[in-house]
Design a protein around this motif. Structure first.
Motif, PDB file in Angstrom:
ATOM      1  N   THR A 237       2.915 -12.294  -1.503  1.00 39.91           N
ATOM      2  CA  THR A 237       4.378 -11.734  -1.985  1.00 39.91           C
ATOM      3  C   THR A 237       5.036 -11.416  -0.652  1.00 39.91           C
ATOM      4  OG1 THR A 237       3.722 -11.166  -4.164  1.00 39.91           O
ATOM      5  CG2 THR A 237       5.638 -10.101  -3.195  1.00 39.91           C
ATOM      6  N   MET A 238       6.121 -11.680  -0.289  1.00 42.41           N
ATOM      7  CA  MET A 238       6.604 -11.787   0.993  1.00 42.41           C
ATOM      8  C   MET A 238       8.312 -11.522   1.031  1.00 42.41           C
ATOM      9  SD  MET A 238       6.843 -14.255   4.227  1.00 42.41           S
ATOM     10  CE  MET A 238       8.293 -15.059   3.601  1.00 42.41           C
TER      11      MET A 238
ATOM     12  N   HIS B 150       1.031   2.615  -2.470  1.00 44.18           N
ATOM     13  CA  HIS B 150       0.672   1.380  -3.587  1.00 44.18           C
ATOM     14  C   HIS B 150      -0.728   0.902  -3.520  1.00 44.18           C
ATOM     15  CE1 HIS B 150       1.997  -0.876   0.032  1.00 44.18           C
ATOM     16  NE2 HIS B 150       3.269  -0.394  -0.186  1.00 44.18           N
ATOM     17  N   ASN B 151      -1.020   0.171  -4.445  1.00 42.95           N
ATOM     18  CA  ASN B 151      -2.352  -0.329  -4.619  1.00 42.95           C
ATOM     19  C   ASN B 151      -2.820  -1.444  -3.861  1.00 42.95           C
ATOM     20  OD1 ASN B 151      -0.706  -1.886  -6.177  1.00 42.95           O
ATOM     21  ND2 ASN B 151      -2.254  -2.280  -7.878  1.00 42.95           N
ATOM     22  N   ALA B 152      -1.784  -1.926  -2.964  1.00 40.46           N
ATOM     23  CA  ALA B 152      -2.227  -3.020  -2.117  1.00 40.46           C
ATOM     24  C   ALA B 152      -1.900  -2.987  -0.662  1.00 40.46           C
ATOM     25  CB  ALA B 152      -1.094  -4.128  -2.488  1.00 40.46           C
ATOM     26  N   GLU B 153      -2.759  -3.683   0.068  1.00 37.01           N
ATOM     27  CA  GLU B 153      -2.511  -3.506   1.740  1.00 37.01           C
ATOM     28  C   GLU B 153      -1.210  -4.172   1.832  1.00 37.01           C
ATOM     29  OE1 GLU B 153      -5.356  -4.592   0.210  1.00 37.01           O
ATOM     30  OE2 GLU B 153      -6.767  -3.550   0.671  1.00 37.01           O
ATOM     31  N   GLU B 154      -0.761  -3.416   3.138  1.00 38.11           N
ATOM     32  CA  GLU B 154       0.859  -4.482   3.346  1.00 38.11           C
ATOM     33  C   GLU B 154       0.761  -4.767   4.732  1.00 38.11           C
ATOM     34  OE1 GLU B 154       5.493  -3.564   2.279  1.00 38.11           O
ATOM     35  OE2 GLU B 154       3.981  -1.738   2.260  1.00 38.11           O
ATOM     36  N   VAL B 155       1.527  -5.603   5.066  1.00 41.59           N
ATOM     37  CA  VAL B 155       1.738  -5.834   6.634  1.00 41.59           C
ATOM     38  C   VAL B 155       3.284  -5.930   6.815  1.00 41.59           C
ATOM     39  CG1 VAL B 155       1.571  -7.671   8.505  1.00 41.59           C
ATOM     40  CG2 VAL B 155      -0.327  -7.386   6.936  1.00 41.59           C
TER      41      VAL B 155
ATOM     42  N   VAL C 263       4.725  -8.328   3.664  1.00 43.65           N
ATOM     43  CA  VAL C 263       3.524  -9.209   3.192  1.00 43.65           C
ATOM     44  C   VAL C 263       2.619  -8.533   2.128  1.00 43.65           C
ATOM     45  CG1 VAL C 263       1.888 -11.131   3.332  1.00 43.65           C
ATOM     46  CG2 VAL C 263       4.152 -10.875   4.764  1.00 43.65           C
ATOM     47  N   PHE C 264       2.385  -8.864   0.877  1.00 42.67           N
ATOM     48  CA  PHE C 264       1.384  -8.180   0.344  1.00 42.67           C
ATOM     49  C   PHE C 264       0.465  -9.421  -0.183  1.00 42.67           C
ATOM     50  CE2 PHE C 264       4.949  -5.298  -0.885  1.00 42.67           C
ATOM     51  CZ  PHE C 264       4.332  -4.214  -0.720  1.00 42.67           C
ATOM     52  N   ALA C 265      -0.764  -9.143  -0.012  1.00 42.98           N
ATOM     53  CA  ALA C 265      -1.767 -10.193  -0.751  1.00 42.98           C
ATOM     54  C   ALA C 265      -1.839 -10.123  -2.227  1.00 42.98           C
ATOM     55  CB  ALA C 265      -3.218  -9.913  -0.111  1.00 42.98           C
ATOM     56  N   ARG C 266      -0.857 -10.602  -2.678  1.00 38.63           N
ATOM     57  CA  ARG C 266      -0.758 -10.301  -4.412  1.00 38.63           C
ATOM     58  C   ARG C 266       0.008 -11.473  -4.844  1.00 38.63           C
ATOM     59  NH1 ARG C 266      -4.009  -6.747  -3.613  1.00 38.63           N
ATOM     60  NH2 ARG C 266      -4.271  -4.606  -4.428  1.00 38.63           N
TER      61      ARG C 266
ATOM     62  N   ASP D  88       2.704  -6.803  -9.234  1.00 37.04           N
ATOM     63  CA  ASP D  88       1.313  -6.557  -9.248  1.00 37.04           C
ATOM     64  C   ASP D  88       1.112  -5.447  -8.256  1.00 37.04           C
ATOM     65  OD1 ASP D  88       0.665  -8.562 -10.803  1.00 37.04           O
ATOM     66  OD2 ASP D  88       0.047  -9.988  -9.457  1.00 37.04           O
ATOM     67  N   VAL D  89       2.170  -5.066  -7.404  1.00 40.91           N
ATOM     68  CA  VAL D  89       1.954  -3.874  -6.569  1.00 40.91           C
ATOM     69  C   VAL D  89       2.723  -2.525  -7.098  1.00 40.91           C
ATOM     70  CG1 VAL D  89       2.876  -3.055  -4.231  1.00 40.91           C
ATOM     71  CG2 VAL D  89       2.459  -5.517  -4.408  1.00 40.91           C
TER      72      VAL D  89
END
Length: 139
Positions: free
Chosen positions: A46-47, A65-70, A118-121, A126-127
């Protein structure tokens, strides 16, 4: 969905709905979801682009949030806060934010602070966001 059945997706900011927070506890930011399995036939990432306006006040607390983010900063200058550590950022700076780390950006410059996030989702939905400052203010 089979990975071989996926087609390339091309989107511009103009193709996206503008999302926005303008709230004393969340801060002020606009964003556009470019790649998001909720609205595009994409998987795994997701970007989008976010913009923090000039003169906006930083929130008292960040969000988690429950996701790593860049973050990758495209223009402007500012400061990023991650779990109590603050770092100056400018165009060309990247930041990796661990899942569940409290964080936010603040614009310290004279032009909008724009960044790619960017999220790896598969999907933005989902975030799952949490705003500790909002929980504290209800206590």
């Amino acid at each position: 969905m089979n990975e071989h059945s996926l087609k390339p997706v091309f989107r511009c900011i103009e193709d996206c709905e503008t999302q926005e927070w303008d709230h004393p506890l969340r801060g002020q930011v606009k964003w556009w979801e470019l790649i998001n399995g909720d609205i595009t036939s994409t998987t795994g990432i997701t970007m989008g682009i976010a913009e923090v306006p000039v003169g906006s006040l930083p929130p008292k607390r960040g969000h988690t949030h429950n996701a790593e983010e860049v973050y990758y900063f495209l223009s402007g200058i500012g400061r990023v806060y991650v779990d109590g550590v603050e770092t100056d950022v400018k165009s060309g700076t990247s930041v990796w934010i661990p899942a569940n780390a409290e964080h936010f950006c603040h614009n310290t410059g004279t032009e909008p602070l724009k960044l790619l996030f960017v999220f790896a989702r598969d999907k933005f939905s989902d975030v799952h966001y949490c705003f500790p400052g909002e929980v504290e203010s209800k206590s």
